[in-house]
Design a protein around this motif. Sequence first.
Motif, PDB file in Angstrom:
ATOM      1  N   VAL A  27       0.635  -1.251   0.517  1.00  0.00           N
ATOM      2  CA  VAL A  27      -0.327   0.067  -0.207  1.00  0.00           C
ATOM      3  C   VAL A  27       1.365   1.205   0.160  1.00  0.00           C
ATOM      4  N   PHE A  31       1.095   4.176  -3.133  1.00  0.00           N
ATOM      5  CA  PHE A  31       1.104   5.851  -2.765  1.00  0.00           C
ATOM      6  C   PHE A  31       2.089   6.438  -3.199  1.00  0.00           C
ATOM      7  N   TYR A  38      -0.813  12.157  -7.701  1.00  0.00           N
ATOM      8  CA  TYR A  38      -1.984  12.093  -7.249  1.00  0.00           C
ATOM      9  C   TYR A  38      -3.583  13.151  -7.523  1.00  0.00           C
ATOM     10  N   ASN A  42      -6.616  13.101  -9.027  1.00  0.00           N
ATOM     11  CA  ASN A  42      -8.000  12.822  -7.599  1.00  0.00           C
ATOM     12  C   ASN A  42      -9.356  13.826  -8.157  1.00  0.00           C
ATOM     13  N   TRP A  54     -15.266  16.839   0.663  1.00  0.00           N
ATOM     14  CA  TRP A  54     -14.370  17.294   1.955  1.00  0.00           C
ATOM     15  C   TRP A  54     -14.539  18.441   2.855  1.00  0.00           C
ATOM     16  N   CYS A  76      -3.558   9.573   7.355  1.00  0.00           N
ATOM     17  CA  CYS A  76      -4.091   8.766   5.899  1.00  0.00           C
ATOM     18  C   CYS A  76      -4.285  10.073   5.490  1.00  0.00           C
ATOM     19  N   GLY A  78      -2.516  11.589   2.832  1.00  0.00           N
ATOM     20  CA  GLY A  78      -2.122  11.741   1.406  1.00  0.00           C
ATOM     21  C   GLY A  78      -1.192  13.273   1.677  1.00  0.00           C
ATOM     22  N   SER A 108       3.742   7.857   4.012  1.00  0.00           N
ATOM     23  CA  SER A 108       3.992   7.541   2.395  1.00  0.00           C
ATOM     24  C   SER A 108       4.621   8.918   2.934  1.00  0.00           C
ATOM     25  N   ALA A 129       3.845   8.999  10.251  1.00  0.00           N
ATOM     26  CA  ALA A 129       3.535   7.895  11.421  1.00  0.00           C
ATOM     27  C   ALA A 129       2.448   6.759  10.484  1.00  0.00           C
ATOM     28  N   ASP A 130       2.547   5.582  10.707  1.00  0.00           N
ATOM     29  CA  ASP A 130       1.532   4.771  10.294  1.00  0.00           C
ATOM     30  C   ASP A 130       0.647   4.426  11.273  1.00  0.00           C
ATOM     31  N   PHE A 148     -10.733   8.940   2.646  1.00  0.00           N
ATOM     32  CA  PHE A 148     -10.376   7.366   1.486  1.00  0.00           C
ATOM     33  C   PHE A 148      -9.396   7.261   1.959  1.00  0.00           C
ATOM     34  N   GLY A 149      -8.406   7.040   2.929  1.00  0.00           N
ATOM     35  CA  GLY A 149      -7.246   6.190   3.516  1.00  0.00           C
ATOM     36  C   GLY A 149      -7.761   5.043   4.337  1.00  0.00           C
ATOM     37  N   ASN A 152      -7.643   1.420   3.512  1.00  0.00           N
ATOM     38  CA  ASN A 152      -6.418   1.037   2.707  1.00  0.00           C
ATOM     39  C   ASN A 152      -5.302   0.174   4.106  1.00  0.00           C
TER      40      ASN A 152
HETATM   41  C1  LIG Z   1      -6.957   7.784  -1.449  1.00  0.00           C
HETATM   42  S1  LIG Z   1      -5.196   8.132  -0.435  1.00  0.00           S
HETATM   43  C2  LIG Z   1      -6.473   9.526   0.371  1.00  0.00           C
HETATM   44  C3  LIG Z   1      -5.412  10.587   0.748  1.00  0.00           C
HETATM   45  C4  LIG Z   1      -6.690  11.990   1.566  1.00  0.00           C
HETATM   46  N1  LIG Z   1      -6.825  11.787   3.073  1.00  0.00           N
HETATM   47  C5  LIG Z   1      -7.218  11.905   0.616  1.00  0.00           C
HETATM   48  O1  LIG Z   1      -8.376  12.206   0.563  1.00  0.00           O
HETATM   49  O2  LIG Z   1      -6.585  12.268  -0.427  1.00  0.00           O
HETATM   50  C6  LIG Z   1      -4.492   6.738   0.835  1.00  0.00           C
HETATM   51  C7  LIG Z   1      -3.454   7.458   1.261  1.00  0.00           C
HETATM   52  O3  LIG Z   1      -3.368   6.613   3.288  1.00  0.00           O
HETATM   53  C8  LIG Z   1      -2.074   5.981   3.540  1.00  0.00           C
HETATM   54  N2  LIG Z   1      -2.038   5.027   4.229  1.00  0.00           N
HETATM   55  C9  LIG Z   1      -2.642   3.896   3.598  1.00  0.00           C
HETATM   56  N3  LIG Z   1      -2.027   3.189   4.431  1.00  0.00           N
HETATM   57  C10 LIG Z   1      -1.990   3.098   5.999  1.00  0.00           C
HETATM   58  C11 LIG Z   1      -1.527   3.554   7.186  1.00  0.00           C
HETATM   59  N4  LIG Z   1      -1.664   1.530   7.856  1.00  0.00           N
HETATM   60  N5  LIG Z   1      -0.913   4.779   7.671  1.00  0.00           N
HETATM   61  C12 LIG Z   1      -0.614   5.619   7.471  1.00  0.00           C
HETATM   62  N6  LIG Z   1      -0.616   6.237   6.104  1.00  0.00           N
HETATM   63  C13 LIG Z   1      -1.482   5.271   5.779  1.00  0.00           C
HETATM   64  C14 LIG Z   1      -1.591   6.428   1.606  1.00  0.00           C
HETATM   65  O4  LIG Z   1      -0.387   6.431   1.521  1.00  0.00           O
HETATM   66  C15 LIG Z   1      -1.993   7.214   1.593  1.00  0.00           C
HETATM   67  O5  LIG Z   1      -1.379   8.513   1.349  1.00  0.00           O
END
Ligand SMILES: C[S@@+](CC[C@H](N)C(=O)[O-])C[C@H]1O[C@@H](n2cnc3c(N)ncnc32)[C@H](O)[C@@H]1O
Length: 256
Positions: A27, A31, A38, A42, A54, A76, A78, A108, A129-130, A148-149, A152
């Motif tokens: 994942v 990204f 991106y 989007n 949003w 998440c 992004g 990311s 951070a995760d 949208f995070g 994932n």
């Molecule tokens: C589809 S993008 C959404 C970005 C933003 N929130 C938006 O609305 O455009 C998903 C994001 O989730 C992040 N992501 C996925 N899993 C994650 C995790 N375990 N911890 C942190 N970020 C994560 C990805 O790196 C990516 O940037």
Amino acid sequence: MSDQSKAKTLGAAPQGANDPQSAARAVREMFTSIAPRYDLLNHLLSFNIDRLWWRRTARSFALILARPDARVLDLCCGTGDMAFALHRRANQRAPQTDSPTILGADFSHAMLRRAREKSAGSSLRWVEADALSLPFPDASFDLVTSAFGFRNLVDYDAGLREILRVLRPGGECGVLDFGEPHGVVGKLYRIYFRRVLPAVGTLISGVRGPYAYLPASVDRFPEPAEMLQRMRSAGFCEADWTPYTFGIAGLYRGKK
Ligand SMILES: C[S@@+](CC[C@H](N)C(=O)[O-])C[C@H]1O[C@@H](n2cnc3c(N)ncnc32)[C@H](O)[C@@H]1O
């Protein structure tokens, strides 16, 4: 909730990933590979409706965002657009110096770099951070959002527990994500989402995986009734779901 859904770990599973670590790595790499294009993709692929979603999400939390002492985390994040919408809403009435603290977190580095570039000069802060293991003490935030995070994450229940842990008592969470509309709109939308979007996304980004993964990840994501049940099981109260644009997207809300 059925015993089966209680027992099963449910989360993102990109093709070829056999365990949670390799799924999370896939994942992140996905990204990272599309970070430069991106935002463009989007807005293009959603016909700019993402901006309305949003904004509408930020508006749902207007009461919290009106409090100058509020601490807000966008998970998440992004390239930061949800965090920007929260920031704009928070600053609608309050002057810049008297507004909540808003942090965006993502794992990311490339996505966060774009967020930083876009936010130069603002008070927004970004943390690498995760979402499943956040570097914040318990009860740190009044509001946690994710746009949208969340879909994932490799373990949705673990994600909900981590959000709950960092929320203060009375704090709220908002998870904005895609849904599967029903009826005629659903039929038309599915043609677009499963065929047109992956083709255009792959063409413009130059990367094949991510835009094929997108519809697959929405397929795996629980239906609203199950997601709400998972939120309640994690410990959220007042869990509800508001469909946006015929249910193409929707906002899950819950309270600690
Ligand atoms: C589809 S993008 C959404 C970005 C933003 N929130 C938006 O609305 O455009 C998903 C994001 O989730 C992040 N992501 C996925 N899993 C994650 C995790 N375990 N911890 C942190 N970020 C994560 C990805 O790196 C990516 O940037």
